[in-house]
Scaffold this active site. Structure first.
Site, PDB file in Angstrom:
ATOM      1  N   LEU A  56       1.495  50.365  88.464  1.00  0.00           N
ATOM      2  CA  LEU A  56       2.014  50.760  89.791  1.00  0.00           C
ATOM      3  C   LEU A  56       1.951  52.262  90.013  1.00  0.00           C
ATOM      4  O   LEU A  56       1.758  52.728  91.134  1.00  0.00           O
ATOM      5  CB  LEU A  56       3.477  50.306  89.947  1.00  0.00           C
ATOM      6  CG  LEU A  56       3.719  48.807  90.055  1.00  0.00           C
ATOM      7  CD1 LEU A  56       5.214  48.491  89.972  1.00  0.00           C
ATOM      8  CD2 LEU A  56       3.148  48.258  91.357  1.00  0.00           C
ATOM      9  N   LYS A  58       2.407  56.517  87.939  1.00  0.00           N
ATOM     10  CA  LYS A  58       2.748  57.324  86.765  1.00  0.00           C
ATOM     11  C   LYS A  58       3.677  58.452  87.200  1.00  0.00           C
ATOM     12  O   LYS A  58       3.420  59.107  88.209  1.00  0.00           O
ATOM     13  CB  LYS A  58       1.453  57.903  86.182  1.00  0.00           C
ATOM     14  CG  LYS A  58       1.608  58.638  84.879  1.00  0.00           C
ATOM     15  CD  LYS A  58       0.215  59.050  84.399  1.00  0.00           C
ATOM     16  CE  LYS A  58       0.276  59.772  83.075  1.00  0.00           C
ATOM     17  NZ  LYS A  58       0.991  61.007  83.072  1.00  0.00           N
ATOM     18  N   HIS A  61       7.946  60.834  83.404  1.00  0.00           N
ATOM     19  CA  HIS A  61       8.548  60.222  82.203  1.00  0.00           C
ATOM     20  C   HIS A  61       7.638  59.159  81.574  1.00  0.00           C
ATOM     21  O   HIS A  61       7.845  58.791  80.433  1.00  0.00           O
ATOM     22  CB  HIS A  61       9.874  59.544  82.575  1.00  0.00           C
ATOM     23  CG  HIS A  61       9.651  58.313  83.386  1.00  0.00           C
ATOM     24  ND1 HIS A  61       9.426  58.374  84.738  1.00  0.00           N
ATOM     25  CD2 HIS A  61       9.553  57.021  83.018  1.00  0.00           C
ATOM     26  CE1 HIS A  61       9.222  57.141  85.171  1.00  0.00           C
ATOM     27  NE2 HIS A  61       9.288  56.319  84.164  1.00  0.00           N
ATOM     28  N   VAL A  64       4.581  53.049  85.160  1.00  0.00           N
ATOM     29  CA  VAL A  64       5.346  51.959  85.762  1.00  0.00           C
ATOM     30  C   VAL A  64       4.407  50.781  86.016  1.00  0.00           C
ATOM     31  O   VAL A  64       3.292  50.953  86.529  1.00  0.00           O
ATOM     32  CB  VAL A  64       6.007  52.422  87.086  1.00  0.00           C
ATOM     33  CG1 VAL A  64       6.879  51.319  87.668  1.00  0.00           C
ATOM     34  CG2 VAL A  64       6.833  53.689  86.886  1.00  0.00           C
ATOM     35  N   ASP A 181      17.445  64.859  91.803  1.00  0.00           N
ATOM     36  CA  ASP A 181      15.998  64.764  92.020  1.00  0.00           C
ATOM     37  C   ASP A 181      15.688  63.980  93.292  1.00  0.00           C
ATOM     38  O   ASP A 181      14.775  63.155  93.315  1.00  0.00           O
ATOM     39  CB  ASP A 181      15.337  64.123  90.786  1.00  0.00           C
ATOM     40  CG  ASP A 181      13.881  64.546  90.624  1.00  0.00           C
ATOM     41  OD1 ASP A 181      13.468  65.516  91.308  1.00  0.00           O
ATOM     42  OD2 ASP A 181      13.160  63.913  89.835  1.00  0.00           O
TER      43      ASP A 181
HETATM   44  N1  LIG Z   1      10.667  49.999  91.293  1.00  0.00           N
HETATM   45  C1  LIG Z   1       9.404  50.234  91.605  1.00  0.00           C
HETATM   46  N2  LIG Z   1       8.698  49.334  92.321  1.00  0.00           N
HETATM   47  C2  LIG Z   1       7.421  49.592  92.646  1.00  0.00           C
HETATM   48  N3  LIG Z   1       6.773  50.726  92.330  1.00  0.00           N
HETATM   49  C3  LIG Z   1       7.421  51.661  91.624  1.00  0.00           C
HETATM   50  C4  LIG Z   1       8.766  51.460  91.210  1.00  0.00           C
HETATM   51  N4  LIG Z   1       9.157  52.566  90.539  1.00  0.00           N
HETATM   52  C5  LIG Z   1       8.129  53.397  90.521  1.00  0.00           C
HETATM   53  N5  LIG Z   1       7.065  52.878  91.162  1.00  0.00           N
HETATM   54  C6  LIG Z   1       5.745  53.498  91.327  1.00  0.00           C
HETATM   55  O1  LIG Z   1       5.473  54.267  90.193  1.00  0.00           O
HETATM   56  C7  LIG Z   1       5.262  55.643  90.526  1.00  0.00           C
HETATM   57  C8  LIG Z   1       5.850  56.525  89.452  1.00  0.00           C
HETATM   58  O2  LIG Z   1       7.260  56.457  89.563  1.00  0.00           O
HETATM   59  P1  LIG Z   1       8.214  57.391  88.744  1.00  0.00           P
HETATM   60  O3  LIG Z   1       9.584  57.194  89.264  1.00  0.00           O
HETATM   61  O4  LIG Z   1       7.989  57.135  87.327  1.00  0.00           O
HETATM   62  O5  LIG Z   1       7.659  58.834  89.028  1.00  0.00           O
HETATM   63  P2  LIG Z   1       7.695  59.816  90.308  1.00  0.00           P
HETATM   64  O6  LIG Z   1       9.005  59.709  90.980  1.00  0.00           O
HETATM   65  O7  LIG Z   1       6.495  59.587  91.162  1.00  0.00           O
HETATM   66  O8  LIG Z   1       7.534  61.214  89.611  1.00  0.00           O
HETATM   67  P3  LIG Z   1       8.623  61.964  88.722  1.00  0.00           P
HETATM   68  O9  LIG Z   1       8.890  61.108  87.522  1.00  0.00           O
HETATM   69  O10 LIG Z   1       7.965  63.223  88.369  1.00  0.00           O
HETATM   70  O11 LIG Z   1       9.822  62.150  89.575  1.00  0.00           O
HETATM   71  C9  LIG Z   1       5.929  55.808  91.900  1.00  0.00           C
HETATM   72  O12 LIG Z   1       5.321  56.824  92.624  1.00  0.00           O
HETATM   73  C10 LIG Z   1       5.723  54.440  92.513  1.00  0.00           C
HETATM   74  O13 LIG Z   1       4.457  54.385  93.130  1.00  0.00           O
END
Ligand SMILES: Nc1ncnc2c1ncn2[C@@H]1O[C@H](COP(=O)(O)OP(=O)(O)OP(=O)(O)O)[C@@H](O)[C@H]1O
Length: 471
Positions: A56, A58, A61, A64, A181
């Site tokens: 989905l 990255k 951390h 996903v 954040d």
């Molecule tokens: N619960 C979820 N359902 C669907 N997609 C998700 C979910 N959580 C994260 N994602 C997808 O995975 C990506 C990475 O999410 P993640 O929260 O790990 O990082 P981020 O918020 O983009 O960056 P950072 O970790 O630097 O804040 C997101 O941009 C989203 O596209």
């Protein structure tokens, strides 16, 4: 896991659940589901072996993946973090996220379903609600209108209210949570088109004077990070209010928090002077087709500008932001006939608005009520002089101003404040002389590049703190 046994999930989970905060619903206490402990193999099977097809996204951390659980009855997202042999920031973040998500739930949050910690594989997996409609960042900034059609004003204000509501609930909880954040890429859109706050990797739980919070270094994402949050002791709920203000500006304008193809590249440096000058139309995203009337945009833009004030104490709290957003939504949804009526009256009072808007740049106001001679006007008839606060200039003109019988002039910094002896003003007119803060024009640099989506930075707690007793 030590921290799970040390806290009572059932009672702790309820602390910021909006169902339990609502007295009408309190009688039928809403019991959130118990957290599940998954095995690595179960989650590997549910994600097709963490395959590219289930990938989905990255984040800072880890990766996903989409997971299909319970014979296809449950869709979830699995956040996979790799542990290294030493205690790393990543490991701390996963611990912290599990701990907070175990204790707080809200309908506008991406809630934790369960988790898996596999020490042999040095892997930690968080299983959270699956959000099928991507992030608010994608919806606001996508170049492909077929993939993400421009968000309507109604959607933007709905999402803003949902996120403001959950952030307020977090701040107001018995044991408060500061997210640290808040940004559009941490807001995910669920199957019903609701905005949900995600990514509690940097969040902190506890009161601001708790030792743990006082020892945690500042963290956040460039562009959203509160400029007054420079040391652990600076952390307050107003840190989130700043980031929420950036988010509001982003939602109103469609601009990214930092975009180096513009000058100024920082959304605050660009939007706040426009808001102070009353150029609300210039701040509003041109992609919004059916804009509400100017007063509605103004109300939201002024709230955003107040949220991003450099002095944390001067920012509103999230409750005030929630109330403002509720009003904005009500006004935005008023019937077209009412809006036509309202627009008509706005046009008729155009001059009054022009005055009000010009006032937003002032730093001093002196009102002199004219006598029969210029000499009199010059010094003896000063009825009123005061420094107008930033708040007043943003929100309303002083009540003494009337549409008729006044002349308004702007002066640059350094100009004499007071009536101009060369004015040819009739008797009984009011002179308003403004001292204007002129911002230095910055040279516009050619568009060079666009920043990629900003990443969170920082560590959740120092190694020293990691070894301390949990509460
Ligand atoms: N619960 C979820 N359902 C669907 N997609 C998700 C979910 N959580 C994260 N994602 C997808 O995975 C990506 C990475 O999410 P993640 O929260 O790990 O990082 P981020 O918020 O983009 O960056 P950072 O970790 O630097 O804040 C997101 O941009 C989203 O596209």
């Amino acid at each position: 896991m030590g921290y799970l046994s040390s806290c009572n999930c059932e009672s702790a989970v309820a602390i910021c659940d909006s169902y339990n905060l609502n007295p009408r619903r309190r009688s039928k206490r809403h019991h959130p589901p118990k957290l599940r402990i998954f095995s690595y193999d179960e989650l590997a099977a549910a994600t097709n072996g963490f395959s590219a097809g289930n990938f989905l996204g990255k984040g800072s951390h880890g990766r996903v993946y989409k997971a299909v659980l319970d014979d296809g009855k449950l869709l979830a997202a699995v956040k996979r973090t790799t542990l290294t042999t030493t205690t790393t920031n990543n490991a701390n973040q996963a611990d912290n996220e599990i701990e907070i998500l175990t204790r707080v739930r809200h309908r506008w949050m991406v809630n934790l379903i369960g988790y898996c910690v596999d020490h042999r594989r040095k892997t930690k997996l968080l299983v959270v609600d699956y959000m099928p409609n991507g992030t608010l960042y994608d919806q606001l900034h996508s170049r492909s209108s077929s993939l993400h059609p421009p968000l309507t004003w109604n959607r933007r204000t709905k999402h803003a209210l949902q996120i403001a509501t959950v952030v307020h609930a977090l701040h107001a909880a018995e044991t408060p949570v500061i997210h640290r954040d808040i940004k559009s890429s941490n807001i995910l859109i669920d199957g019903e088109g609701n905005a949900r706050l995600a990514d509690f990797g940097l969040a902190l739980i506890g009161n601001v004077d708790d030792e743990r919070l006082k020892c945690t270094p500042p963290a956040g994402t460039l562009g959203y990070l509160d400029p007054s949050y420079l040391a652990p002791a600076d952390l307050t709920a107003k840190t989130d209010v700043f980031s929420f203000g950036i988010l509001l500006l982003e939602m109103i304008s469609g601009r990214e928090a930092i975009d180096v193809s513009y000058s100024p590249s920082c959304i605050v440096d660009w939007a706040v002077p426009l808001i102070k000058r009353g150029e609300f139309g210039a701040v509003c995203d041109p992609k919004i087709k059916n804009r509400p009337y100017a007063a509605v945009i103004r109300k939201l833009a002024v709230m955003a500008a107040r949220c991003v004030r450099s002095t944390a104490k001067k920012r509103p709290d999230m409750l005030e932001v929630v109330e403002c957003l509720k009003t904005v939504r009500k006004l935005s949804q008023a019937s077209p006939a009412w809006n036509r009526l309202r627009r008509g009256s706005e046009e008729r009072s155009e001059n009054v608005f022009a005055v009000e808007e010009e006032m937003k740049e002032e730093i001093h106001v002196r009102i002199v009520r004219g006598g029969s001679s210029r000499k009199n006007r010059k010094d003896s008839n000063v009825l009123y002089e005061r420094v107008v606060s930033e708040e007043e200039t943003l929100l309303s003109p002083p009540p003494q101003l009337r549409r008729r019988n006044f002349v308004l002039r702007s002066r640059s910094v350094g100009a004499k404040v007071g009536p101009d002896p060369n004015d040819d003003i009739g008797d009984n007119e009011t002179v308003v002389t403004l001292k204007v803060l002129i911002e230095k024009e910055r040279p516009v640099t050619a568009a060079a590049m666009r920043l990629r989506k900003s990443r969170s930075v920082g560590i959740v707690r120092s190694n020293k703190m990691a070894s301390r007793k949990r509460y």
